[in-house]
Design a protein around this motif. Sequence first.
Motif, PDB file in Angstrom:
ATOM      1  N   THR A 299     -42.045  -7.379  18.154  1.00  0.00           N
ATOM      2  CA  THR A 299     -42.948  -8.108  19.049  1.00  0.00           C
ATOM      3  C   THR A 299     -44.325  -7.495  18.981  1.00  0.00           C
ATOM      4  N   LEU A 300     -45.373  -8.353  18.915  1.00  0.00           N
ATOM      5  CA  LEU A 300     -46.760  -7.887  18.864  1.00  0.00           C
ATOM      6  C   LEU A 300     -47.214  -7.637  20.302  1.00  0.00           C
ATOM      7  N   VAL A 301     -47.470  -6.358  20.644  1.00  0.00           N
ATOM      8  CA  VAL A 301     -47.867  -5.973  21.996  1.00  0.00           C
ATOM      9  C   VAL A 301     -49.215  -5.276  21.925  1.00  0.00           C
ATOM     10  N   ASN A 302     -50.242  -5.892  22.511  1.00  0.00           N
ATOM     11  CA  ASN A 302     -51.605  -5.326  22.494  1.00  0.00           C
ATOM     12  C   ASN A 302     -52.025  -4.928  21.084  1.00  0.00           C
ATOM     13  N   GLY A 303     -51.702  -5.823  20.121  1.00  0.00           N
ATOM     14  CA  GLY A 303     -52.119  -5.597  18.730  1.00  0.00           C
ATOM     15  C   GLY A 303     -51.214  -4.674  17.943  1.00  0.00           C
ATOM     16  N   VAL A 304     -50.152  -4.164  18.533  1.00  0.00           N
ATOM     17  CA  VAL A 304     -49.234  -3.235  17.841  1.00  0.00           C
ATOM     18  C   VAL A 304     -47.885  -3.907  17.690  1.00  0.00           C
ATOM     19  N   LYS A 305     -47.333  -3.907  16.476  1.00  0.00           N
ATOM     20  CA  LYS A 305     -46.023  -4.477  16.202  1.00  0.00           C
ATOM     21  C   LYS A 305     -44.949  -3.465  16.618  1.00  0.00           C
ATOM     22  N   ILE A 306     -44.127  -3.838  17.588  1.00  0.00           N
ATOM     23  CA  ILE A 306     -43.107  -2.919  18.098  1.00  0.00           C
ATOM     24  C   ILE A 306     -41.732  -3.499  17.760  1.00  0.00           C
ATOM     25  N   PRO A 307     -40.845  -2.681  17.159  1.00  0.00           N
ATOM     26  CA  PRO A 307     -39.522  -3.184  16.763  1.00  0.00           C
ATOM     27  C   PRO A 307     -38.753  -3.754  17.955  1.00  0.00           C
ATOM     28  N   THR A 308     -37.858  -4.661  17.612  1.00  0.00           N
ATOM     29  CA  THR A 308     -37.095  -5.352  18.647  1.00  0.00           C
ATOM     30  C   THR A 308     -36.260  -4.384  19.477  1.00  0.00           C
ATOM     31  N   ASP A 309     -35.607  -3.392  18.841  1.00  0.00           N
ATOM     32  CA  ASP A 309     -34.762  -2.488  19.601  1.00  0.00           C
ATOM     33  C   ASP A 309     -35.561  -1.618  20.563  1.00  0.00           C
ATOM     34  N   VAL A 310     -36.819  -1.279  20.156  1.00  0.00           N
ATOM     35  CA  VAL A 310     -37.679  -0.479  21.034  1.00  0.00           C
ATOM     36  C   VAL A 310     -38.070  -1.316  22.270  1.00  0.00           C
TER      37      VAL A 310
END
Length: 847
Positions: A697-708
């Motif tokens: 998921t793209l959060v505030n411009g940062v791609k964060i893995p689904t499990d995180v």
Amino acid sequence: MSEAEVQALFSEWDDNGDGTITYEQLAQLMQLLDSSFTDDYCKVLVTEVDKNKDGKIQYGEFLRWLLGDVDGGGAVNAIGQKLMASKIAEKEAREAAQAKKAAAAAAKARREAAQLAAKEAAESKDAKAAYEAALVALERAKEEEREAQEAYGSCTSAFAVAQNAAAEAADCAAQAAEALEVCLTASSSALDILQAAQEAAQAAEEAARLADEAAASGNAEAAAAAKKAAELAAKLQAAVEEAAAEALKEKEKWATKVNGVQIYKSVAASWLEAAIKEWVCGEGGKIGELFDSGIPEEMIKALEPCEVQVVNAGDKVQKFANIVASWGLPNIGINGKMIPNDYCKRWLVNCMKEYIKGEAGKIGEFFDFLESIKKGDLLPALEECEVAIKGADDKVAKFAEVVLDWGLPGGHTEVEVNGTKMPSQVLMCFLVDVGLEYIDGQAGKIGEQFDLLEKEGKGDMIGALEPFEVTVRDADNKMDKLAELYAEFGIWGEAASERFLAAVDVPGKEAIKTQFEREYEEAVAEEKGIRSKAENLAEEAKNKRNDAHSKKGERDNADAEAKKKASAKEKADKDAADANAQQQAMIAAAEEMQAEVNTAQEIQEEARRNREEAEADVAAKKAAYEQASAEAADAAQAAADAAAAQQAAEQKAAEEAAQANEAAADAEKAAQEAAAAAAAEMAELAAAQAAAAVSGTLVNGVKIPTDVVAKWIAAAIKELINGEGGKIGELFDTISDDQIGALEPFELKIKDSGNKAVAIATVISDWAKPSIVINDVKIAREILCRWIESAILEYIQGQGGKIGELFDTLNDAMIGALEPFELKIKDAGDKELALGEAVTGWGLPGN
């Protein structure tokens, strides 16, 4: 659809004509087109139609929606095109039906034209013969009409004269009878009696004149009837004059009403003189002498209770004044001035004390009192009465004359208490008993009066009076509260209220209050005396009445007068009955003559109608004869024209039916294209979610893995809702700095929120697109947010039934798509992590 038709469709939903449609109205229209749409889903679709996001749908936005031109809205475009196609199909169907109806009408017209042509041709053969026969019938009808007119004229003239004379004579007799009835009523005013007598004389003169006119008309029956009416009117006039004289003489005798009985003026004057001499001057036996003088028994019975009250009073002068004043109204007219009854009563007391008992200065003291309370305008009227008594040789007789000249109607008044009507003496007794019980301390007085009322069947009066008993009983100052009740019910009149209750400070106010208390104590003492001596005085009054029976000469004369009046009325009633019988005979004769006139008139009218019908028949036959041939030709031409019209209508109907079929096919094609677009949009959403589920998921411009993301959701719920401190810190120890920097603002946002369950649900749903595909069902982001909030409340905070409440608002498809995730969370050991994994498993593209 044309521009005008689209505008008309828009206006159907623009209720107030402001050029806009609300979200709710457009959502309602969408649900009419597809009943499976929920309110939340419709809200998402409407938001897509509202291009400028002002919360309303303008005409341009509505038009783009119908044309399928909404940006990025496959589903919303599909439903708009479905509406457009349905409206086009409806229009084409209507036009086809109209064309079919026109073709049927043309065929019918062609058949009727052919039938008419054949009929006209047949009728034209007999037109000439019918015309000639009608001319003969017309001449015969004219002759019959002339004969009927002569017969009608011969019987109307005499009837009109006789009818008018008889009717007017009967009216005169009726007027005289009404005048007699007025004169026989002793309570009528002198002006009414005089006017009735004059009307009776005029009626008699008019009846005589009508009798002369009827005789001159030559109609013997009408003349005899009118003459009889005139004679009866003359007799009634004489009876009216006699009754008027008797009524005027009788009326002059009356002065006032005491205890419901009319008292002669001479008796009232004599009683006043006797009462003053006996109770004020101390000359015993004066009232007994008056009662023995032969006055009517009913007048003695009416005056005796007044005597009893004064005999038992401590201050007889005051009690006598109270009784005389009670014969008057609340305000008494004296020498052109309306003076409150209470002031009149006080004047009577002081006048008797000064001019009869010789206590000088009493009137002056009373007049000073009136000046002190700013009532000096009343002095001239009362001074005039004082001067008349002061200058008289016989002051007692002048006193009685002055008082009777005031005009005292007498009688007990009726008052209304709490909506219940009762005699004023019942209210007065109640107020006295309240004073005896709650001020004088004589327990049970009110109960005695209520028991008496109950025995007399007057329980409604008890219910009306009880609240006022409670008011005095519970008052701190019972004397003041009782005084307020006296003033409220008008027992004292205006002056007493001002004396005791005035807000302004006047000289002698405390002395006035003391005087009232003294008067009240005297009234209580008087009540006690009346109760103890009533039986003895009643026996004494009975003995006096027995002695008075031997001296009834004047009563016998009064009875003779009454019989004379009854005889006069009986005679008048008989004359009136004779007049009525004569009037009925005249009415019967008039009705017979009217029947003859009506018959003649009917014959005349029938002849006129026959003549008019013959003329009309001649004209019609002539017109038929002249036009029959032309109409036959016209009918043939009409039949040909109808055939051509039918052919054209059938051709037009076929063309319009073809157009309707073509429009229906286009509508079906548009609906299929819209459905395909919606499916493509849904596939696109599913693909985006699937990619997000894999890549993160793209959060505030940062791609964060689904499990995180799933672990962060679980940690946020545990720490910020369950209160398990440090959970987010433990997660941040395992991820990169850029991922921490992207997630930290959301932690702070949730921590500062008042409702953290709502805050977490809002943050997560904002990472999704406006619509999200779950188990092949498209669900709005707002519904996703509400489901996350409900899951937290029910399965983490233990508030049972929250998801059920949400499902009650969704359709079956959405419920079926979400239920597996609910079960997964419900059965999980770590429900927070199960919720995070469920949500991230759908695929959250981020922001």
